[in-house]
Design an enzyme around this catalytic site. Structure first.
Site, mmCIF file in Angstrom:
data_model
loop_
_atom_site.group_PDB
_atom_site.id
_atom_site.type_symbol
_atom_site.label_atom_id
_atom_site.label_comp_id
_atom_site.label_asym_id
_atom_site.label_seq_id
_atom_site.Cartn_x
_atom_site.Cartn_y
_atom_site.Cartn_z
ATOM 1 N N HIS A 91 -14.907 -6.784 6.759
ATOM 2 C CA HIS A 91 -15.529 -6.066 5.649
ATOM 3 C C HIS A 91 -14.551 -5.943 4.476
ATOM 4 O O HIS A 91 -13.403 -5.576 4.676
ATOM 5 C CB HIS A 91 -15.946 -4.669 6.128
ATOM 6 C CG HIS A 91 -16.951 -4.007 5.246
ATOM 7 N ND1 HIS A 91 -16.645 -3.559 3.985
ATOM 8 C CD2 HIS A 91 -18.259 -3.730 5.434
ATOM 9 C CE1 HIS A 91 -17.728 -3.018 3.436
ATOM 10 N NE2 HIS A 91 -18.727 -3.118 4.295
ATOM 11 N N GLY A 173 -5.133 8.336 -11.606
ATOM 12 C CA GLY A 173 -4.013 7.991 -10.749
ATOM 13 C C GLY A 173 -3.195 6.826 -11.272
ATOM 14 O O GLY A 173 -3.466 6.282 -12.344
ATOM 15 N N PRO A 174 -2.176 6.452 -10.487
ATOM 16 C CA PRO A 174 -1.183 5.464 -10.938
ATOM 17 C C PRO A 174 -1.726 4.031 -10.940
ATOM 18 O O PRO A 174 -2.616 3.705 -10.160
ATOM 19 C CB PRO A 174 -0.075 5.606 -9.888
ATOM 20 C CG PRO A 174 -0.793 6.027 -8.644
ATOM 21 C CD PRO A 174 -1.921 6.915 -9.099
ATOM 22 N N VAL A 177 -0.397 0.203 -6.288
ATOM 23 C CA VAL A 177 -0.861 0.580 -4.954
ATOM 24 C C VAL A 177 0.275 0.645 -3.965
ATOM 25 O O VAL A 177 1.205 -0.159 -4.023
ATOM 26 C CB VAL A 177 -1.927 -0.388 -4.370
ATOM 27 C CG1 VAL A 177 -3.283 -0.166 -5.004
ATOM 28 C CG2 VAL A 177 -1.483 -1.827 -4.469
ATOM 29 N N ALA A 180 -1.592 2.801 1.226
ATOM 30 C CA ALA A 180 -2.935 3.378 1.380
ATOM 31 C C ALA A 180 -3.938 2.761 0.423
ATOM 32 O O ALA A 180 -5.121 3.111 0.446
ATOM 33 C CB ALA A 180 -2.888 4.893 1.178
#
Lengths: 311, 311
Positions: A91, A173-174, A177, A180
């Site tokens: 997936h 957010g940043p 990556v 997570a």
């Protein structure tokens, strides 16, 4: 004196169906579920895991605030326990907590879920330092409405390009990556899997009607449709996903298919639902059939009762 | 992977709407409500009191066992605190706890409520030493189906005749009344207050259609109907109580009125619901409109959720 319960005010009720990139390690799935269950108020109604997909889906329902808290805690736990560098499954996914959709129940307005998605998305970014994309009804640009677009190239593409490609800039957010990954947070209507069966042995009739009514071929909004044979050689079916019955109600789908079938000289045998339908969609069928001025899921004893019990 | 919650089993869900002969003394009403609320599981959803009727109605919902326990405890408390010799009010009554109807919710079968009525009736007789009459769906003879028949002459008649008149012999308990009187325990469908509005200034059309469709004039089973004027001089309405939509579904009532209105050259403007409707009745409208083979309240996300939360 009346025999039915009448709640004076209507409390909002939502479902959250977060998808996590772990469908094999029971201890990790248990920990994520326990985090969601640690909040007082919402109910974790279902857990569905698939080892091939390496993915788990929780179904959480209740009042908006506690459901949001449960979704956040599960996301935090998944971020600590799942490493996308190690994750493999069939997936597509972009993060440890891959998608967090909020779904209105009862007569709850979609805006409640959009606000919830923004609030939870912002919090995931701020407290967990993860890139967050708003999608579906919560999307801030058309190209982020659809999950397949958002997930193209998956986690690996984000790792390679997020810092340098402005088109991938997260909503919160940043622009980088870690293990997570990233999370898509959104709001959407419940999906209804709905089939209409036709008294015909001619698959091409079902396929042609499906092509005419589905959105992707210029048909009805928020309708996906395909023609199929059934176990009975004299019955074919138009098999559908209804993605938003506020935009295209069930009665309209049924009417349109009935009209087109009649044009082909084919009669409609019936309808079937695969799984469940939201009370809002069914109430709308009744509203149309009986010419109610106003009629929604809040007119149902059971919906009011649910709001009172969970709210 | 699906976005809806799918409960595998379906739990029974019932409502109990006991009526108590006290609508004036708050401390007595509080004590009765507290007794009902002392059971873990069911929810006391509503309390409605009327000083002129000198009567209070509680709405209790949940799984059958705990709801039955709550109804019994409230009945026991009312028997201790209410003295029918002192009671006056415009509403007919036979006891401190006058009627205890059990109503199926969701896709719960009526048989569950009939069994509950028998069980609770037997217990009230045995533990509280009160005469108990089974009524409505739980009645054991036709003349006990209707509450007005059962309550004719009220408490005072029972006091005078119960010991000597075999026609008044209770289904359970002693053939004598004390100050707590007797109690009717039964099972029934939720009542739906439903109006159809007609584009006409002629009240006689609404009255004539009402007469044709109501059961008492030989019309549709479990339908009470009257014709009324509305605030708009160009609109009249057929105002109904639907007592059992399994016997006469809402779509049939609407169809029948539409046909008769057309015969009079009058068009139907719409439907309205006064209060709430059970999910079962609305699901049945959708089943009819979309030609579902099978479709009941258990196909609704909210009903399943409710069963899971309360069950």
């Amino acid at each position: 004196m009346v025999g039915t319960s009448r709640a004076s005010a209507s409390a909002a009720l939502v479902e959250c169906v977060p998808n996590f990139s772990e469908g094999r390690r029971p201890e990790v799935m248990d920990a994520i579920q326990a985090a969601a269950s640690s909040v007082d108020g919402p109910h974790v109604l279902d857990r569905h895991a698939d080892a091939a997909h390496n993915r788990m889906v929780l179904t959480i329902a209740g009042p908006p605030g506690p459901v949001a808290e449960a979704a956040f805690r599960a996301t935090a736990t998944a971020a600590h326990l799942i490493d996308l560098e190690q994750h493999q499954g069939v997936h597509p996914r972009i993060g440890a907590t891959d998608v967090v959709p909020f779904v209105p129940l009862g007569a709850t307005d979609m805006r409640v879920c959009v606000e919830l998605a923004v609030r939870v998305g912002r919090r995931i970014a701020a407290e967990l330092d993860l890139p967050v994309y708003l999608y579906a009804e919560a999307a801030r640009s058309p190209e982020r409405r659809r999950l397949p677009d958002l997930r193209r190239g998956e986690y690996e593409r984000l790792r390679a390009e997020l810092a340098s490609n402005p088109a991938l800039a997260p909503d919160f957010g940043p622009a980088r990556v870690g293990s997570a990954g990233a999370t898509a947070v959104g709001a959407r209507q419940p999906l209804i899997a709905y089939n209409v069966t036709l008294a015909s042995d001619d698959l091409s009739v079902a396929m042609r009607i499906a092509r005419e009514i589905r959105e992707s071929s210029g048909g009805l909004p928020a309708v996906q449709a395909r023609g199929f044979r059934t176990g009975d050689p004299n019955i074919v079916q138009v098999s559908m996903n209804l993605l938003d019955t506020r935009r295209t109600p069930m009665w309209l789908v049924f009417e349109r298919i009935s009209q087109r079938a009649a044009d082909f000289g084919v009669s409609v045998l019936g309808s079937e639902l695969v799984g469940l339908a939201p009370a809002a969609a069914i109430s709308d069928v009744a509203r149309h059939a009986l010419l109610f001025d106003r009629f929604d899921a809040n007119a149902l004893i059971e919906t009011r009762l649910l709001e009172q019990v969970l709210g």
